[in-house]
Design an enzyme around this catalytic site. Structure first.
Site, PDB file in Angstrom:
ATOM      1  N   GLU A   1       0.809  -1.213   0.000  1.00 33.66           N
ATOM      2  CA  GLU A   1       0.000   0.000   0.000  1.00 33.66           C
ATOM      3  C   GLU A   1       0.846   1.268   0.000  1.00 33.66           C
ATOM      4  OE1 GLU A   1      -2.635  -3.280   1.295  1.00 33.66           O
ATOM      5  OE2 GLU A   1      -0.599  -2.654   1.846  1.00 33.66           O
TER       6      GLU A   1
ATOM      7  N   HIS B   1     -11.524  -6.408   8.812  1.00 33.77           N
ATOM      8  CA  HIS B   1     -12.190  -6.143   7.539  1.00 33.77           C
ATOM      9  C   HIS B   1     -13.473  -5.348   7.742  1.00 33.77           C
ATOM     10  CE1 HIS B   1      -9.569  -9.524   6.483  1.00 33.77           C
ATOM     11  NE2 HIS B   1      -9.721  -9.191   5.207  1.00 33.77           N
TER      12      HIS B   1
END
Length: 663
Positions: free
Chosen positions: A401, A468
């Site tokens: 990322e 998540h």
């Protein structure tokens, strides 16, 4: 690679000498000014000048260089005006950052230099983005980026080199191995014998040079760059050198054995090169002294100008305005009032349609993310995009990322737009530094707009557990320079994403995963935008104002419907969180006198706290009840559906609404 004298004219050798001496003499003057308290801090590159000078001189003048603290030679070789440089170091308005940042923390397109931030490593990924832009445009150019041996321990180093290798980007990663990361010696930083040993692990060629030999550095970088322009790929280049002064002047050098100073003092790059030029009859002692005197005079003249400059004049409005880039014109049609029509599509399809139409609207837009190409993304939002737009513009990325977010800034520097999909908003922590310190601050610091949208699939109510399901928009709501949007319905999902992609500023675009396939609504087929910073009044009433966004908008509507005639409520869907619509909130509060601010995020420190505080400060005279908040429990998001239901604020939100309606 060894230097071949016959390939270079006497003029080239003389020019290299001038370039080598100039940063040395500037530094000597700066150290005097530091003792006089006329500059606040100095990171000395004395003894290391040959690397910055040789490498930069070997490149073409329009190829980007990304230097570090000790690379003054990059700026002088590129002929940055000395008055502007000195003004920068003294924090004057005429400096590159208007007094907003220090030393070499700036960029300049005129000289094709992109400076660092204090966090070592992020500049490496920015170099990837610049090189990617050149490759996409078919420009045979090289990008050179510096790293120190200490900074190479950062994860950014691995991520940037790995991405460059996978994408065959023409980047020279130049590691200045000077023996110490501040006071920590190399044997406490890494176990490999040298950095060139790492090349094979990335599938890239690696070379080592004597970093104190300006000719060897120059010749090596020149040969490598010529080769990379023909066959783009990354190179790892290690330059062996030594830091003759402290990490910065205040830290001193007591931790370094004296024998190292004696050994490396004999390898002084300036003195040794002078000796070589004298032996080769390229320069005489009188000519050497003339070069030095001319440079000293240039330094003094520049300083006399800077010393007379006034201190920065504070302009609060300008400070606030410069956090964002305001384009002078728009090259596209925004269409903010489309006809809704009868077509109804899902939330997820509205996002996909926005991306597709924006790719058509902006040929310079590049999509990047894990699994977004042939696979179409884990939520299938970009399914079929590769067939339509190709893999150059729809790019699968490694699991990195930070590097991809840094590369998005590099693309923006070269005039591209970038969309980065974070697979789940929870994973953004791995790229947090790039967002809050690079993307968010670039325009304020040196006027570089950041044309980047970071898509963030977010939220709970899906039994996905702690990693998540998080709602982390408050992290970025607190960061000046970013814009944050969070749609609650398909119409806004498409219009807000189009607006974000059109606006050349950095965005965090939150999209609730539970809403992807659970709701549908009317969405125009044509391209349109929804205004940034404007809330929507979802329902109108007289008794209560609910300020919220995302999934909570739907909960609010459900609760009010269940109450029937028991309550008349304004539901304000913020849509944009940064900046948020204060005017719409104030107008509603003046009418109802009661307010509930709700978000799915955990209660403490959430966006609701800021909004509630603002209402208390600015609308107190209109209130008939305490301003109330509701949010999720102050715990991690649990996996079990029963526990998750208890965690989320739906039930407590209903209780607060009932309480306020009868207050």
């Amino acid at each position: 690679m060894k230097f071949d004298r016959k390939h270079y004219s006497d003029d080239t050798l003389r020019n290299l000498y001038h370039s080598l001496v100039k940063p040395r003499l500037i530094e000597e003057k700066m150290l005097i000014l530091l003792r006089q308290n006329r500059v606040s801090k100095w990171f000395s590159g004395i003894g290391q000048e040959a690397i910055a000078v040789g490498a930069t001189a070997a490149l073409e003048s329009d190829e980007y260089v990304l230097p570090l603290h000790r690379n003054l030679g990059v700026f002088t070789v590129r002929n940055c005006p000395l008055p502007k440089l000195f003004a920068q170091w003294q924090g004057k308005q005429d400096g590159y950052t208007k007094g907003r940042d220090r030393s070499f923390h700036f960029g300049t397109h005129d000289e094709h230099i992109i400076g660092m931030i204090s966090h070592l490593g992020p500049q490496l990924a920015v170099a990837d983005g610049i090189a990617l832009a050149d490759k996409l445009a078919g420009n045979p150019k090289v990008t050179l980026v510096f790293s120190g041996d200490g900074g190479a321990s950062e994860g950014d180093f691995h991520e940037a080199l790995n991405v460059a290798a996978v994408w065959d980007l023409p980047v020279i990663f130049l590691v200045e191995n000077n023996g110490y990361g501040l006071s920590t010696p190399n044997n406490e930083q890494f176990r490999c014998r040298s950095f060139i040993d790492k090349g094979i692990g990335y599938g890239m060629d690696a070379f080592q040079v004597d970093g104190n030999n300006v000719l060897e550095v120059y010749d090596t970088v020149q040969q490598l760059s010529r080769n990379l322009r023909k066959r783009p790929r990354p190179i790892l280049l290690e330059a062996l050198t030594f830091r003759m002064r402290g990490h910065e002047e205040a830290s001193g050098t007591k931790y370094v054995p004296q024998v190292l100073f004696e050994e490396w003092g004999k390898k002084d790059p300036v003195l040794n090169y002078e000796r070589y030029l004298l032996e080769q009859n390229v320069l005489t002692t009188d000519e050497i002294e003339k070069v030095r005197q001319d440079i000293r005079q240039e330094i003094e003249q520049a300083l006399s100008v800077v010393f007379d400059l006034p201190e920065v004049v504070v302009d609060t409005e300008e400070e606030l305005a410069d956090m964002y880039y305001t384009p002078t014109s728009s090259a596209h049609s925004s269409n903010e009032n489309p006809s809704t029509g009868e077509r109804s599509i899902r939330f997820i399809d509205a996002i996909s349609e926005s991306l597709r139409q924006s790719m058509e609207q902006f040929p310079e837009l590049v999509l990047m993310g894990q699994d977004i190409a042939d696979y179409g993304g884990v939520f299938k939002i970009t399914d079929g995009f590769v067939n339509k737009f190709g893999k150059d513009r729809v790019r699968n990325t490694p699991l990195c990322e930070s590097a991809i977010l840094g590369a998005s800034l590099g693309l923006s520097i070269k005039g591209y737009k970038a969309m980065v999909e974070i697979q789940f908003a929870d994973f953004v922590t791995s790229g947090f530094n790039q967002i809050v310190n690079n993307l968010a601050k670039s325009h304020y610091r040196w006027g570089q707009n950041v044309d980047v949208v970071v898509r963030m699939p977010t939220g709970a109510n899906t039994a996905a557990g702690p990693f998540h399901s998080q709602s982390n928009e408050a992290w970025f709501f607190h960061t000046p320079g970013l814009k944050v949007v969070y749609p609650s319905n398909p119409y806004d999902a498409k219009g807000l994403l189009n607006a974000a992609l059109a606006d050349p500023n950095p965005y965090l675009y939150f999209e609730h995963k539970y809403l992807y396939r659970s709701i549908s609504g009317p969405v125009p087929e044509e391209y349109y935008t929804v205004p940034i910073g404007k809330a929507a009044l979802v329902s109108e009433g007289e008794d209560l104002t609910i300020v919220t966004y995302g999934l909570c908008v739907h909960w609010a509507k459900e609760i009010i419907a269940e109450l029937g005639e028991g309550g008349s409520v304004d539901i304000i869907d913020l849509r944009t969180l940064l900046p948020w619509d204060k005017e719409a909130v104030a107008k509603s509060v003046q009418k109802t006198g009661r307010v509930l601010v709700v978000h799915e995020d955990t209660l403490s420190g959430g966006i609701g706290a800021e909004i509630a505080a603002w209402i208390g400060e600015n609308c107190f005279m209109y209130l008939d009840a305490p301003v109330m908040r509701e949010g999720s429990l102050d715990t991690a998001v649990p996996f079990s559906p029963v526990l998750e239901k208890n965690f989320l604020p739906r039930k407590r939100m209903e209780e607060k609404i009932k309480k306020l309606l009868v207050y």
